[in-house]
Design a protein around this motif. Structure first.
Motif, PDB file in Angstrom:
ATOM      1  N   ARG A   1      -5.612  -4.241  40.317  1.00  0.00           N
ATOM      2  CA  ARG A   1      -6.914  -3.624  40.069  1.00  0.00           C
ATOM      3  C   ARG A   1      -8.003  -4.538  40.616  1.00  0.00           C
ATOM      4  O   ARG A   1      -8.113  -5.691  40.211  1.00  0.00           O
ATOM      5  N   ILE A   2      -8.835  -4.019  41.537  1.00  0.00           N
ATOM      6  CA  ILE A   2      -9.861  -4.822  42.194  1.00  0.00           C
ATOM      7  C   ILE A   2     -11.224  -4.215  41.911  1.00  0.00           C
ATOM      8  O   ILE A   2     -11.405  -2.987  42.015  1.00  0.00           O
ATOM      9  N   VAL A   3     -12.184  -5.060  41.546  1.00  0.00           N
ATOM     10  CA  VAL A   3     -13.555  -4.620  41.311  1.00  0.00           C
ATOM     11  C   VAL A   3     -14.393  -5.017  42.522  1.00  0.00           C
ATOM     12  O   VAL A   3     -14.530  -6.204  42.833  1.00  0.00           O
TER      13      VAL A   3
ATOM     14  N   GLY B   1      -6.747 -18.998  27.474  1.00  0.00           N
ATOM     15  CA  GLY B   1      -6.270 -19.436  28.786  1.00  0.00           C
ATOM     16  C   GLY B   1      -4.916 -18.858  29.117  1.00  0.00           C
ATOM     17  O   GLY B   1      -4.655 -18.441  30.257  1.00  0.00           O
ATOM     18  N   ARG B   2      -4.022 -18.813  28.136  1.00  0.00           N
ATOM     19  CA  ARG B   2      -2.711 -18.209  28.358  1.00  0.00           C
ATOM     20  C   ARG B   2      -2.837 -16.714  28.656  1.00  0.00           C
ATOM     21  O   ARG B   2      -2.147 -16.184  29.528  1.00  0.00           O
ATOM     22  N   TRP B   3      -3.752 -16.037  27.933  1.00  0.00           N
ATOM     23  CA  TRP B   3      -3.961 -14.616  28.190  1.00  0.00           C
ATOM     24  C   TRP B   3      -4.497 -14.393  29.609  1.00  0.00           C
ATOM     25  O   TRP B   3      -4.090 -13.441  30.293  1.00  0.00           O
ATOM     26  N   LEU B   4      -5.396 -15.254  30.075  1.00  0.00           N
ATOM     27  CA  LEU B   4      -5.913 -15.131  31.433  1.00  0.00           C
ATOM     28  C   LEU B   4      -4.792 -15.244  32.463  1.00  0.00           C
ATOM     29  O   LEU B   4      -4.770 -14.514  33.463  1.00  0.00           O
TER      30      LEU B   4
ATOM     31  N   ARG C   1      -2.756 -11.998  32.310  1.00  0.00           N
ATOM     32  CA  ARG C   1      -3.494 -10.893  32.921  1.00  0.00           C
ATOM     33  C   ARG C   1      -3.561 -11.039  34.446  1.00  0.00           C
ATOM     34  O   ARG C   1      -3.394 -10.055  35.181  1.00  0.00           O
ATOM     35  N   THR C   2      -3.784 -12.280  34.906  1.00  0.00           N
ATOM     36  CA  THR C   2      -3.843 -12.515  36.348  1.00  0.00           C
ATOM     37  C   THR C   2      -2.500 -12.243  37.007  1.00  0.00           C
ATOM     38  O   THR C   2      -2.441 -11.728  38.132  1.00  0.00           O
TER      39      THR C   2
ATOM     40  N   PHE D   1       1.737 -11.199  44.247  1.00  0.00           N
ATOM     41  CA  PHE D   1       1.147 -12.305  45.001  1.00  0.00           C
ATOM     42  C   PHE D   1       0.758 -13.491  44.119  1.00  0.00           C
ATOM     43  O   PHE D   1       0.172 -14.442  44.595  1.00  0.00           O
ATOM     44  N   TYR D   2       1.045 -13.417  42.829  1.00  0.00           N
ATOM     45  CA  TYR D   2       0.694 -14.510  41.912  1.00  0.00           C
ATOM     46  C   TYR D   2       1.531 -15.749  42.232  1.00  0.00           C
ATOM     47  O   TYR D   2       2.721 -15.654  42.509  1.00  0.00           O
ATOM     48  N   ARG D   3       0.890 -16.925  42.169  1.00  0.00           N
ATOM     49  CA  ARG D   3       1.588 -18.189  42.373  1.00  0.00           C
ATOM     50  C   ARG D   3       1.300 -19.133  41.206  1.00  0.00           C
ATOM     51  O   ARG D   3       0.173 -19.179  40.689  1.00  0.00           O
TER      52      ARG D   3
END
Length: 365
Positions: free
Chosen positions: A2-4, A332-335, A338-339, A346-348
């Protein structure tokens, strides 16, 4: 994914990212407003306690989370706001005047503390504020004609527009009062971070030398941060006094200051969400332990056994676990979670690698 897409510079300083995020907050607000209809009196009281802790966490978050000034003395400002509110009400001042005035007086007290503490940093500032919290205990006892000393004071309900709002008699109305203060404090905090003053807080937190090089008045910024932090904490203390009903010098001990600091660390330093998440942990942990002990007693036989220090021991273990494995706290863990979903595949992992370096200008701090 999802991109804003942003089409205006004003979108960078909006309180919320987009309409979807705003709708989620409005749904959450509607749920908590309707809490008296789907919670019994006991759990409604516990939720009220969590909201009061959240307000106190917001106050400490201004100073520690966004200005970088460690404090172990905010229990003193909780006590100051509590006693100031009660003394003003006993003097005949209406609650709607006494309550904001108690926060303002606490903020002024915070300014007087900030002036000698401007040159202190890190552990030295923490020790200074810790001594202040211990000193407040003695000051309450010495000022017995005003504070009631060891016997303390009793505060029943308050009248708002001719209607009695009491913790025990009308728990629903008291909950809505606390919720209204929580919403106003949160909205004020959100808008504070959008102002040049709020950005100055963050600049001072990240590097005082760099902030000074950009033209920020360090002394003024710290003083205003102390004032705002203590004012919000004073309002939390006033509500805490109304919630407790009876209080004395032992109600606001140095343990409360330590709990407040651990609360925002566990919730997530530098985030408004962290104050609420930490308040949920500190508010519901005692009840969770009580229910767990009763369940264990029923499962293994025998009555429940009181274990001294169990609550603080488990709370300390939780704190150590977060410091070692998740320094950004629950939020921070939730971020990260979610990320991961937003950027998949593509998450690293290195995107949230813990920063271990520091500025050369800050090595002597």
């Amino acid at each position: 994914m999802r991109i804003v897409f942003k089409t205006d510079y004003m979108q960078d300083i909006r309180p919320w990212k987009d309409g979807y995020q705003l709708s989620l907050y409005l749904i959450l607000l509607a749920v908590v407003i309707a809490a008296p209809w789907w919670l019994d009196a006991f759990y409604l009281g516990e939720l009220t306690n969590v909201l009061i802790w959240a307000i106190a966490g917001l106050g400490l978050m201004i100073l520690t989370g966004h200005t970088g000034q460690a404090s172990l003395g905010h229990a003193a400002f909780l006590a100051f706001g509590c006693y100031a509110n009660v003394i003003l009400i006993e003097a005949g001042v209406p609650f709607l005047v006494a309550f904001p005035l108690a926060g303002i007086l606490t903020g002024i007290a915070g300014v007087t503390v900030a002036i000698p503490a401007l040159r202190l940093h890190g552990i030295y500032l923490a020790i200074f504020t810790l001594a202040l919290s211990i000193l407040m205990d003695d000051l309450i006892v010495l000022a017995e004609p005003i504070t009631g000393g060891v016997a303390g004071k009793y505060m029943g309900g308050v009248e708002i527009f001719g209607h009695l709002v009491d913790r025990w008699g009308t728990p629903e109305q008291f909950y809505w009062l606390v919720l209204a203060v929580t919403v106003l404090a949160t909205l004020g905090y959100i808008n504070l971070l959008r102002t040049p003053l709020g950005r100055s807080f963050i600049a001072v937190r990240d590097s005082e030398v760099s902030a000074q090089a950009m033209g920020i008045d360090i002394a003024r910024t710290k003083t205003v941060s102390f004032a705002l932090s203590c004012a919000v904490t004073g309002w939390a203390g006033a509500l805490m006094g109304l919630y407790a009903g009876a209080f004395n010098n032992e109600t606001f001990s140095v343990v409360i200051s330590i709990q407040l600091l651990m609360m925002i660390v566990i919730g997530g330093l530098g985030s408004i969400h962290g104050a609420f998440l930490g308040a949920i942990v500190i508010g519901f942990l005692p009840q969770f332990l009580s229910i767990a002990k009763e369940y264990a007693g029923a499962l293994f036989g025998g009555g429940t056994v009181a274990i001294p220090g169990l609550e603080f021991g488990i709370f300390g273990m939780i704190l150590i676990g977060f410091i070692l494995f998740e320094p950004m706290g629950i939020y921070g863990r939730w971020l990260k979670i979610r990320t991961w979903f937003e950027l998949f595949p593509f998450y690293r992992k290195d995107m949230f690698k813990r920063q271990k370096s520091y500025l050369k200008t800050e090595r002597l701090r």
